[in-house]
Design an enzyme around this catalytic site. Structure first.
Site, mmCIF file in Angstrom:
data_model
loop_
_atom_site.group_PDB
_atom_site.id
_atom_site.type_symbol
_atom_site.label_atom_id
_atom_site.label_comp_id
_atom_site.label_asym_id
_atom_site.label_seq_id
_atom_site.Cartn_x
_atom_site.Cartn_y
_atom_site.Cartn_z
ATOM 1 N N SER A 15 0.796 -1.227 0.000
ATOM 2 C CA SER A 15 0.000 0.000 0.000
ATOM 3 C C SER A 15 0.830 1.280 0.000
ATOM 4 O O SER A 15 1.566 1.533 -0.939
ATOM 5 C CB SER A 15 -0.965 -0.062 1.184
ATOM 6 O OG SER A 15 -1.899 0.962 1.125
ATOM 7 N N ASP A 68 -5.428 2.666 -3.798
ATOM 8 C CA ASP A 68 -6.753 2.599 -3.178
ATOM 9 C C ASP A 68 -7.041 3.909 -2.444
ATOM 10 O O ASP A 68 -8.092 4.080 -1.855
ATOM 11 C CB ASP A 68 -6.914 1.382 -2.249
ATOM 12 C CG ASP A 68 -5.927 1.360 -1.109
ATOM 13 O OD1 ASP A 68 -4.986 2.180 -1.115
ATOM 14 O OD2 ASP A 68 -6.084 0.518 -0.208
ATOM 15 N N ASP A 116 -0.628 1.533 -4.142
ATOM 16 C CA ASP A 116 -1.542 0.589 -4.795
ATOM 17 C C ASP A 116 -2.844 1.265 -5.240
ATOM 18 O O ASP A 116 -3.773 0.584 -5.680
ATOM 19 C CB ASP A 116 -1.831 -0.608 -3.888
ATOM 20 C CG ASP A 116 -2.613 -0.218 -2.644
ATOM 21 O OD1 ASP A 116 -2.466 0.928 -2.184
ATOM 22 O OD2 ASP A 116 -3.374 -1.071 -2.136
HETATM 23 MG MG MG Z 1 -3.193 1.618 -0.308
#
Ligand code: MG
Length: 417
Positions: free
Chosen positions: A74, A214, A212
């Site tokens: 992440s 998100d 990543d």
């Molecule tokens: Mg992330």
């Protein structure tokens, strides 16, 4: 490899699993190992290559897979790596499901027989995502956008989506690279170049993601990194459309103010995007988000989605108003945070003290995650850390003086024996 095998046992050995990774240097090695474990456990594997986490989650559901695995750490530094599991409906594994995987890892079950070993193939899932996200989506204006993907997985998605919508895109750190040009967490210290470029190029907005993708954050046209709670409030107001919005106990009251303006209501959950996703599903919410920039749009799926978040921000700008104007129109509250050290054996006692204090204050008390007391002037949240020997105190007030006073009083009461 053991982890892949554990997942195959979890799926009862016949599962179909989609595997993807971000741009970290260790991604391919981990993927090879994980896929090996899945195959020897009897799973059928589809390898998606480098994709953002939301794309992996989206494709897991669309391709009717039994699970998805994203290899990523992440927003953490590039030398870290990890895995995140997704269910067949494209939702993050719950803590309970993760515990089950950990339990299986402790065992040493037999691998499947030679005639049951699985097979793998590669598939480019990005077009599926692009098609869904762009369907029915258009912008009336031509925006100039600076995008900083931190050389992460968004590099393959956000700049392309924006160009597809007619934006003029200036891309920074937006080629996939395991040696990123900035820290992967989209926080102020890592976004100086982006803020500078937005100003220099007279762009309408700057967009940044974590490794990543998100998460998404924004820089306004004046080169200011937008306060995360205010950005969440703007998106929640737009997407909530008078319905239910889910956020976490630590988000600012500005979210309620914005959502209630449109006749909607806010539900608060424990911190963590999986908790937001679960609540979105249970309450049929229109939108869910955390102040870190992890936003869930249930009309598309239940995974936090950075690229989709970027598109929604542009849709908000399509109204013609500048981002800085919209941000500055929102109420300005003061949020203060403090950590106090506390051994795990004393946490319960300290929380009891705060429970008594909260009761005496006479506000509305919530125990969803720690203890949160809400008063007309603001709120106080006290949460014991699950992993570290400390307790976190957050206070938000409409006035700074009130917030300081409450913080000092809380610290004093909780640290006095
Ligand atoms: Mg992330």
């Amino acid at each position: 490899m053991r982890l892949g095998y554990a997942l195959s046992v979890f799926l009862e050995k016949s599962g179909k699993v989609l595997v993807g990774r971000d741009t970290r240097t260790g991604g391919e090695a981990l993927q090879a190992s994980l896929v090996s474990g899945l195959l020897s456990g009897g799973c059928e594997v589809v390898e998606a290559g480098v994709v953002p986490t939301p794309v992996l989650a989206f494709a897991t559901r669309l391709l009717k897979m039994d699970a998805g695995v994203m290899i990523t750490a992440s927003h953490n530094p590039p030398e870290y790596n990890g895995v995140k599991f997704w269910s067949g409906e494209g939702m993050a594994f719950t803590p309970k499901e993760e515990e089950e995987i950990e339990r299986i890892l402790q065992e040493n079950p037999k691998r499947v027989e030679w005639h049951e070993v699985g097979s793998s193939r590669e598939e480019d899932v990005l077009p599926l995502y692009f098609e869904e996200i762009l369907r029915g989506f258009s912008l009336n204006r031509k925006f100039r956008v600076v995008v900083d993907c931190g050389n992460g997985a968004a590099s393959l998605v956000t700049p392309l989506l924006l160009r597809e919508l007619g934006c003029e895109v200036i891309a920074l750190n937006s080629h996939p690279d395991g040696f990123p040009g900035r820290g992967l967490e989209p926080v102020a210290e890592n976004l100086k170049e982006l803020a500078e470029e937005v100003k220099n190029s007279n762009a309408d907005i700057g967009i940044a993601h974590d490794g990543d993708a998100d998460r998404v954050v924004a820089v306004d046209e004046r080169g200011r990194i937008v306060d995360l709670d205010k950005l969440l409030a703007l998106v929640a107001r737009e997407e909530g459309k008078g319905g239910t919005v889910v956020t976490t106990v630590d988000a600012s009251r500005v979210v309620e103010k914005a959502v209630e303006e449109k006749g909607g209501r806010v539900i608060r959950t424990k911190v963590g995007d999986v908790n937001v996703a679960i609540a979105c599903k249970e309450t049929h919410a229109a939108f869910g988000g955390e102040p870190c920039g992890a936003w869930i749009f249930p009309r598309i799926h239940l995974a936090p989605d950075g690229p989709l978040g970027a598109l929604v921000l542009l849709k908000i700008l399509d109204s013609g108003k500048k981002l800085s104007e919209m941000v500055d129109e929102l109420p300005q509250y003061v949020m203060l945070r403090k950590k106090i050290s506390c051994s795990s054996t004393q946490k319960e006692e300290v929380m009891k003290k705060f429970a008594t204090m909260a009761k005496e204050m006479g506000g509305e008390i919530s125990t969803i995650d720690g203890i949160r007391v809400s008063l007309p002037e603001g709120w106080i949240l006290v949460r014991p850390s699950g992993t570290e020997p400390l307790i976190r105190i957050t206070v938000e007030g409409e006035r700074e003086e009130w917030a300081r006073e409450q913080l000092n009083r809380t610290v004093q009461i909780l640290t006095t024996r």
